[in-house]
Design a protein around this motif. Structure first.
Motif, PDB file in Angstrom:
ATOM      1  N   THR A 217       0.827  -1.214   0.000  1.00  0.00           N
ATOM      2  CA  THR A 217       0.000   0.000   0.000  1.00  0.00           C
ATOM      3  C   THR A 217       0.860   1.262   0.000  1.00  0.00           C
ATOM      4  O   THR A 217       0.466   2.289  -0.570  1.00  0.00           O
ATOM      5  CB  THR A 217      -0.938   0.019   1.225  1.00  0.00           C
ATOM      6  OG1 THR A 217      -0.176  -0.226   2.423  1.00  0.00           O
ATOM      7  CG2 THR A 217      -2.022  -1.037   1.095  1.00  0.00           C
ATOM      8  N   LEU A 218       2.057   1.191   0.606  1.00  0.00           N
ATOM      9  CA  LEU A 218       2.959   2.341   0.580  1.00  0.00           C
ATOM     10  C   LEU A 218       3.406   2.637  -0.841  1.00  0.00           C
ATOM     11  O   LEU A 218       3.342   3.784  -1.311  1.00  0.00           O
ATOM     12  CB  LEU A 218       4.169   2.071   1.475  1.00  0.00           C
ATOM     13  CG  LEU A 218       5.256   3.145   1.481  1.00  0.00           C
ATOM     14  CD1 LEU A 218       4.715   4.472   2.001  1.00  0.00           C
ATOM     15  CD2 LEU A 218       6.464   2.703   2.314  1.00  0.00           C
ATOM     16  N   LEU A 237      -1.899   5.314   1.656  1.00  0.00           N
ATOM     17  CA  LEU A 237      -0.844   5.667   2.609  1.00  0.00           C
ATOM     18  C   LEU A 237      -1.334   5.566   4.049  1.00  0.00           C
ATOM     19  O   LEU A 237      -0.577   5.163   4.945  1.00  0.00           O
ATOM     20  CB  LEU A 237      -0.336   7.077   2.326  1.00  0.00           C
ATOM     21  CG  LEU A 237       0.429   7.275   1.002  1.00  0.00           C
ATOM     22  CD1 LEU A 237       0.810   8.733   0.815  1.00  0.00           C
ATOM     23  CD2 LEU A 237       1.665   6.389   0.953  1.00  0.00           C
ATOM     24  N   SER A 240      -1.364   1.995   4.836  1.00  0.00           N
ATOM     25  CA  SER A 240       0.023   1.568   5.033  1.00  0.00           C
ATOM     26  C   SER A 240       0.502   1.900   6.436  1.00  0.00           C
ATOM     27  O   SER A 240       1.140   1.069   7.105  1.00  0.00           O
ATOM     28  CB  SER A 240       0.928   2.240   3.994  1.00  0.00           C
ATOM     29  OG  SER A 240       2.282   1.909   4.212  1.00  0.00           O
ATOM     30  N   ALA A 241       0.214   3.116   6.911  1.00  0.00           N
ATOM     31  CA  ALA A 241       0.641   3.528   8.253  1.00  0.00           C
ATOM     32  C   ALA A 241       0.037   2.619   9.320  1.00  0.00           C
ATOM     33  O   ALA A 241       0.710   2.228  10.290  1.00  0.00           O
ATOM     34  CB  ALA A 241       0.232   4.984   8.506  1.00  0.00           C
ATOM     35  N   TRP A 244       1.856  -0.686   9.183  1.00  0.00           N
ATOM     36  CA  TRP A 244       3.207  -0.589   9.741  1.00  0.00           C
ATOM     37  C   TRP A 244       3.155  -0.675  11.261  1.00  0.00           C
ATOM     38  O   TRP A 244       3.999  -1.324  11.894  1.00  0.00           O
ATOM     39  CB  TRP A 244       3.878   0.722   9.323  1.00  0.00           C
ATOM     40  CG  TRP A 244       4.516   0.689   7.976  1.00  0.00           C
ATOM     41  CD1 TRP A 244       4.195   1.432   6.883  1.00  0.00           C
ATOM     42  CD2 TRP A 244       5.596  -0.157   7.560  1.00  0.00           C
ATOM     43  NE1 TRP A 244       5.001   1.107   5.819  1.00  0.00           N
ATOM     44  CE2 TRP A 244       5.869   0.146   6.199  1.00  0.00           C
ATOM     45  CE3 TRP A 244       6.349  -1.128   8.190  1.00  0.00           C
ATOM     46  CZ2 TRP A 244       6.869  -0.500   5.474  1.00  0.00           C
ATOM     47  CZ3 TRP A 244       7.355  -1.775   7.474  1.00  0.00           C
ATOM     48  CH2 TRP A 244       7.606  -1.459   6.135  1.00  0.00           C
TER      49      TRP A 244
END
Length: 482
Positions: A217-218, A237, A240-241, A244
């Motif tokens: 996704t990043l 993004l 993604s965060a 993570w």
């Protein structure tokens, strides 16, 4: 009992091992750039859109980066020799399937197969050099590997353009076959059979899934953020965060994590990994934005612009092996800082370019940027590998590769964003031929200054790393230091 003398030169067997690893790096570097120039021909061949054909690149990158840590763990579990050779075979097979693909869908699937093999040969390169060669030869050997990586990346557009023009786009994949076959045969004969580092370990499947989604996704978000659907990029993004964070929590509680989080309490380990990311961001940013400067501002034809860009990898090719050998003698900190400083000066001069600047000055500045990158990069790899114990070398090798590839993706995305912010609507106006190209020179200067700031941050981070004595033993155990 007398101690064995520390070797200062590689034996013929050592050199052959390094050549096998370097061939893998060469293929990875070549494949990273050879496909780009053939995308228009691939799109025309399959009668598909530019957006659709871009997934030939995106699918490869997402799979490659996402599986680097898993590939490292697999090498620890099954042995580096068998996994590395198997990865080479898979990469070579994927290359063959790519060249034979009858449709875009099959080509994308074949690229994903190729990427799995690419992840293996990329992830295990540094740990194999570290495991099979004496510690006193580590920097020299990693310098040779870095040189081959940049050589592949530099030759990619040239070879790709020639093969596509002279034959067809399929041959950009077929070119991998002879190199792969030679490397597999050579590897079977020269790579030692060593017992796996962690034969009883288990794969962290939860971590693999989470890092796959986080990285996927990043990369997707960064590539779509500046396109026609920026909301989709922002959403990706954010996702993604979240992943993570979930990956971090998973690695903290996993019994056998992909990444040993406590290693990051070692300041040198953390800061030098960050430096790998920064130097790759700056170099990739310049490589992606410089063609726009040359073709838009300087009005240089595409083929000539590609030739000018060779100055950067040539600088790195000439300095990386020498810097690696020097770092084996004097330690890694001084060469790394020197490399970052050379890059800083080169980027400052790049930021002074205008429409009136000569091509000769551009070549000189690019050469010194490549030279500085080569001076820093090999010792950086050696330094990071030297900060972890033997049991974590595999995961660290994969982590360094992940940071390198992530740096490339972030570098491309951030410099394009800086260029758009600096130029404002002028980029769109340029496409309509409403303004003079020289007016865009200031936007490119801002990009080079942004990359210079990245190099300055690298210098500051390295000042916080305690200098270590050069390795003088080959037993492989590395003490943790702060």
């Amino acid at each position: 009992m007398a101690e064995c003398p520390t070797p200062s030169r590689m034996s013929p067997k050592d050199l052959l091992i390094v050549i096998v690893v370097a061939l893998g790096s060469f293929m990875a570097g070549l494949d990273a750039t050879i496909v780009n120039i053939a995308l228009p021909d691939i799109a025309k061949s399959f009668d598909v859109s530019t957006v659709a054909v871009s997934w030939v690149l995106n699918a490869y990158l997402i799979i490659l980066v996402s599986l680097l840590l898993a590939a490292s763990r697999l090498g620890d579990m099954k042995g580096y020799r068998s996994v590395f050779i198997g990865g080479f075979a898979l990469f070579t097979t994927g290359s063959l399937l790519c060249g034979l693909s009858p449709s875009l869908d099959i080509l994308i699937i074949s690229r994903m197969v190729q990427a799995v093999g690419g992840a293996v040969i990329s992830a295990l390169g540094a740990v194999m050099v570290t495991s099979y060669l004496a510690a006193s030869l580590r920097g020299q050997a990693l310098g040779i590997v870095a040189m081959f990586t940049m050589l592949g990346a530099a030759l990619g557009p040239v070879v790709g353009g020639f093969l596509t023009s002279a034959f067809s786009w399929q041959y950009i994949f077929f070119v991998n076959l002879p190199v792969g076959i030679v490397a597999i045969i050579l590897g079977m004969h020269v790579i030692p059979r060593l017992a796996p580092v962690s034969p009883t370990s288990k794969m962290d499947n939860g971590g693999i899934v989470l890092v796959f989604v986080a990285l996927g996704t990043l990369i997707f978000g960064l590539t779509t953020l500046q396109g026609p659907a920026p909301v989709m990029g922002i959403t990706a993004l954010v996702i993604s965060a979240i992943f993570w964070l979930l990956f971090y929590l998973q690695e903290r509680r996993a019994k056998e994590p992909l990444v040993n989080i406590p290693l990051f309490s070692n300041r040198a380990y953390s800061l030098q990994n960050a430096c790998v990311l920064l130097i790759q961001m700056a170099m990739s940013g310049v490589m992606i934005i410089m063609p726009f400067y040359l073709e838009i501002v300087k009005k240089i034809p595409t083929d000539n612009a590609g030739t000018i860009l060779l100055a950067l990898p040539v600088g790195m090719i000439l300095t990386a092996p020498i810097a690696g050998k020097i770092s084996d003698v004097i330690g890694t900190k001084k060469p790394i800082i020197t490399g970052f400083l050379v890059c800083t000066v080169a980027l400052f001069f790049l930021s002074t370019l205008s429409a009136a600047s000569s091509v000769g000055h551009v070549c000189i500045y690019l050469f010194f940027l490549g030279a500085g990158t080569g001076i820093a990069f090999s010792p950086l790899n050696s330094a990071v590998m030297g900060e972890c114990p033997v049991k974590d070398r595999g995961s660290t090798s994969g982590l360094v590769k992940m940071m390198t590839n992530l740096g490339s993706s972030l570098g491309v995305a951030t410099v394009m964003l800086v260029a758009m912010v600096a130029a404002g609507p002028k980029l769109a106006e340029y496409s309509a031929h409403l303004i003079a190209p020289a007016e865009l020179a200031g936007a490119f200067d801002m990009v080079f200054l942004f990359c210079m700031v990245l190099e300055v941050i690298g210098v500051v981070l390295m000042l916080g790393v305690r200098a270590r004595e050069p390795s003088d033993s080959s037993d492989g155990e590395v003490a943790m230091g702060f």
